[in-house]
Scaffold this motif. Structure first.
Motif, PDB file in Angstrom:
ATOM      1  N   ARG A  19       0.847  -1.187   0.000  1.00  0.00           N
ATOM      2  CA  ARG A  19       0.000   0.000   0.000  1.00  0.00           C
ATOM      3  C   ARG A  19       0.881   1.235   0.000  1.00  0.00           C
ATOM      4  O   ARG A  19       1.666   1.452   0.926  1.00  0.00           O
ATOM      5  CB  ARG A  19      -0.935   0.048   1.212  1.00  0.00           C
ATOM      6  CG  ARG A  19      -1.941   1.196   1.111  1.00  0.00           C
ATOM      7  CD  ARG A  19      -2.949   1.231   2.234  1.00  0.00           C
ATOM      8  NE  ARG A  19      -2.407   1.839   3.447  1.00  0.00           N
ATOM      9  CZ  ARG A  19      -3.150   2.386   4.392  1.00  0.00           C
ATOM     10  NH1 ARG A  19      -4.478   2.390   4.269  1.00  0.00           N
ATOM     11  NH2 ARG A  19      -2.593   2.891   5.472  1.00  0.00           N
ATOM     12  N   VAL A  51      -8.593   9.870  -9.692  1.00  0.00           N
ATOM     13  CA  VAL A  51      -9.965  10.138  -9.259  1.00  0.00           C
ATOM     14  C   VAL A  51     -10.115  11.639  -9.053  1.00  0.00           C
ATOM     15  O   VAL A  51      -9.181  12.314  -8.624  1.00  0.00           O
ATOM     16  CB  VAL A  51     -10.297   9.369  -7.957  1.00  0.00           C
ATOM     17  CG1 VAL A  51      -9.395   9.783  -6.797  1.00  0.00           C
ATOM     18  CG2 VAL A  51     -11.772   9.513  -7.589  1.00  0.00           C
ATOM     19  N   PRO A  57     -13.313   6.366  -9.645  1.00  0.00           N
ATOM     20  CA  PRO A  57     -11.917   6.209 -10.025  1.00  0.00           C
ATOM     21  C   PRO A  57     -11.767   5.638 -11.439  1.00  0.00           C
ATOM     22  O   PRO A  57     -12.645   4.938 -11.935  1.00  0.00           O
ATOM     23  CB  PRO A  57     -11.376   5.231  -8.982  1.00  0.00           C
ATOM     24  CG  PRO A  57     -12.567   4.473  -8.515  1.00  0.00           C
ATOM     25  CD  PRO A  57     -13.713   5.437  -8.572  1.00  0.00           C
ATOM     26  N   THR A  68      -6.352  -0.364  -6.050  1.00  0.00           N
ATOM     27  CA  THR A  68      -7.445   0.498  -5.610  1.00  0.00           C
ATOM     28  C   THR A  68      -6.896   1.833  -5.151  1.00  0.00           C
ATOM     29  O   THR A  68      -6.015   1.869  -4.283  1.00  0.00           O
ATOM     30  CB  THR A  68      -8.231  -0.151  -4.463  1.00  0.00           C
ATOM     31  OG1 THR A  68      -8.733  -1.431  -4.871  1.00  0.00           O
ATOM     32  CG2 THR A  68      -9.413   0.732  -4.059  1.00  0.00           C
ATOM     33  N   SER A  70      -7.606   5.424  -3.267  1.00  0.00           N
ATOM     34  CA  SER A  70      -8.519   5.996  -2.290  1.00  0.00           C
ATOM     35  C   SER A  70      -7.875   7.223  -1.673  1.00  0.00           C
ATOM     36  O   SER A  70      -6.668   7.422  -1.799  1.00  0.00           O
ATOM     37  CB  SER A  70      -8.880   4.974  -1.211  1.00  0.00           C
ATOM     38  OG  SER A  70      -7.741   4.581  -0.480  1.00  0.00           O
ATOM     39  N   GLN A  71      -8.706   8.027  -1.032  1.00  0.00           N
ATOM     40  CA  GLN A  71      -8.169   9.218  -0.386  1.00  0.00           C
ATOM     41  C   GLN A  71      -8.840   9.396   0.962  1.00  0.00           C
ATOM     42  O   GLN A  71     -10.030   9.098   1.111  1.00  0.00           O
ATOM     43  CB  GLN A  71      -8.340  10.474  -1.243  1.00  0.00           C
ATOM     44  CG  GLN A  71      -9.763  10.908  -1.507  1.00  0.00           C
ATOM     45  CD  GLN A  71     -10.415  10.132  -2.648  1.00  0.00           C
ATOM     46  OE1 GLN A  71      -9.815   9.240  -3.246  1.00  0.00           O
ATOM     47  NE2 GLN A  71     -11.654  10.453  -2.942  1.00  0.00           N
ATOM     48  N   ASP A  72      -8.067   9.859   1.931  1.00  0.00           N
ATOM     49  CA  ASP A  72      -8.580  10.224   3.250  1.00  0.00           C
ATOM     50  C   ASP A  72      -8.338  11.719   3.374  1.00  0.00           C
ATOM     51  O   ASP A  72      -7.243  12.157   3.721  1.00  0.00           O
ATOM     52  CB  ASP A  72      -7.865   9.440   4.345  1.00  0.00           C
ATOM     53  CG  ASP A  72      -8.485   9.670   5.710  1.00  0.00           C
ATOM     54  OD1 ASP A  72      -9.067  10.747   5.929  1.00  0.00           O
ATOM     55  OD2 ASP A  72      -8.369   8.793   6.570  1.00  0.00           O
ATOM     56  N   LEU A  78      -3.400  10.346   0.135  1.00  0.00           N
ATOM     57  CA  LEU A  78      -3.859   9.551  -0.999  1.00  0.00           C
ATOM     58  C   LEU A  78      -3.201   8.176  -0.886  1.00  0.00           C
ATOM     59  O   LEU A  78      -2.039   8.072  -0.500  1.00  0.00           O
ATOM     60  CB  LEU A  78      -3.448  10.236  -2.302  1.00  0.00           C
ATOM     61  CG  LEU A  78      -3.788   9.546  -3.613  1.00  0.00           C
ATOM     62  CD1 LEU A  78      -5.294   9.533  -3.835  1.00  0.00           C
ATOM     63  CD2 LEU A  78      -3.083  10.262  -4.766  1.00  0.00           C
ATOM     64  N   TYR A  79      -3.954   7.140  -1.243  1.00  0.00           N
ATOM     65  CA  TYR A  79      -3.440   5.777  -1.137  1.00  0.00           C
ATOM     66  C   TYR A  79      -3.549   5.038  -2.464  1.00  0.00           C
ATOM     67  O   TYR A  79      -4.386   5.353  -3.311  1.00  0.00           O
ATOM     68  CB  TYR A  79      -4.239   4.984  -0.084  1.00  0.00           C
ATOM     69  CG  TYR A  79      -4.216   5.560   1.293  1.00  0.00           C
ATOM     70  CD1 TYR A  79      -5.286   6.315   1.772  1.00  0.00           C
ATOM     71  CD2 TYR A  79      -3.129   5.360   2.129  1.00  0.00           C
ATOM     72  CE1 TYR A  79      -5.277   6.847   3.047  1.00  0.00           C
ATOM     73  CE2 TYR A  79      -3.110   5.886   3.421  1.00  0.00           C
ATOM     74  CZ  TYR A  79      -4.185   6.630   3.862  1.00  0.00           C
ATOM     75  OH  TYR A  79      -4.163   7.167   5.127  1.00  0.00           O
ATOM     76  N   GLN A  81      -3.658   0.935  -3.001  1.00  0.00           N
ATOM     77  CA  GLN A  81      -3.549  -0.439  -2.545  1.00  0.00           C
ATOM     78  C   GLN A  81      -3.278  -1.316  -3.748  1.00  0.00           C
ATOM     79  O   GLN A  81      -4.051  -1.308  -4.709  1.00  0.00           O
ATOM     80  CB  GLN A  81      -4.848  -0.875  -1.859  1.00  0.00           C
ATOM     81  CG  GLN A  81      -4.848  -2.326  -1.394  1.00  0.00           C
ATOM     82  CD  GLN A  81      -3.846  -2.594  -0.290  1.00  0.00           C
ATOM     83  OE1 GLN A  81      -3.727  -1.820   0.652  1.00  0.00           O
ATOM     84  NE2 GLN A  81      -3.101  -3.692  -0.409  1.00  0.00           N
TER      85      GLN A  81
END
Length: 122
Positions: A19, A51, A57, A68, A70-72, A78-79, A81
């Motif tokens: 990740r 995204v 995405p 995958t 994703s963002q927090d 930003l990630y 995986q």
């Protein structure tokens, strides 16, 4: 000043997972467009996933079903995986950001991190 710093790269065997994280500072997320790119030795940079606000995405065909994005936003992170890694995933991975725009190609992004190496061995 927008700054992006990647982490989480490393060496992994085929079929393994990693990740990647991208710490973002100086960036406001109200109209975000963020993504991951990679560049393997001797090859051109290619988009991996991106995204933007209000859209789902978008993934490169080569990573669909395995990666995958994703963002927090609360953590300004930003990630990416990455599962079922293959030797052809070996590359330097970069996170990138912009405000709005098509959010699909490298030229769409203004801000870039310094990259993190991912090596997948058999």
């Amino acid at each position: 000043q927008v700054r992006l710093v990647e982490s989480g790269g490393g060496s992994v065997q085929v079929g393994g997972s990693l990740r990647l994280s991208c710490a973002v500072s100086g960036y406001t997320w109200w109209r975000y467009c963020v993504g991951w790119f990679r560049q393997a030795p001797g090859k051109e940079r290619e988009g991996v996933a991106s995204v933007r606000r209000g859209d789902g995405p978008v993934y490169a065909d080569s990573v669909k079903g395995r990666f995958t994005i994703s963002q927090d936003i609360a953590k300004n992170t930003l990630y990416l995986q990455m599962n079922s890694l293959k030797p052809e995933d070996t590359a330097i991975y970069y996170c990138a950001a912009n405000y709005g725009g098509s959010c699909l190609y490298g030229a769409d992004f203004t801000y870039w991190g310094q990259g993190t190496q991912v090596t997948v061995s058999s």
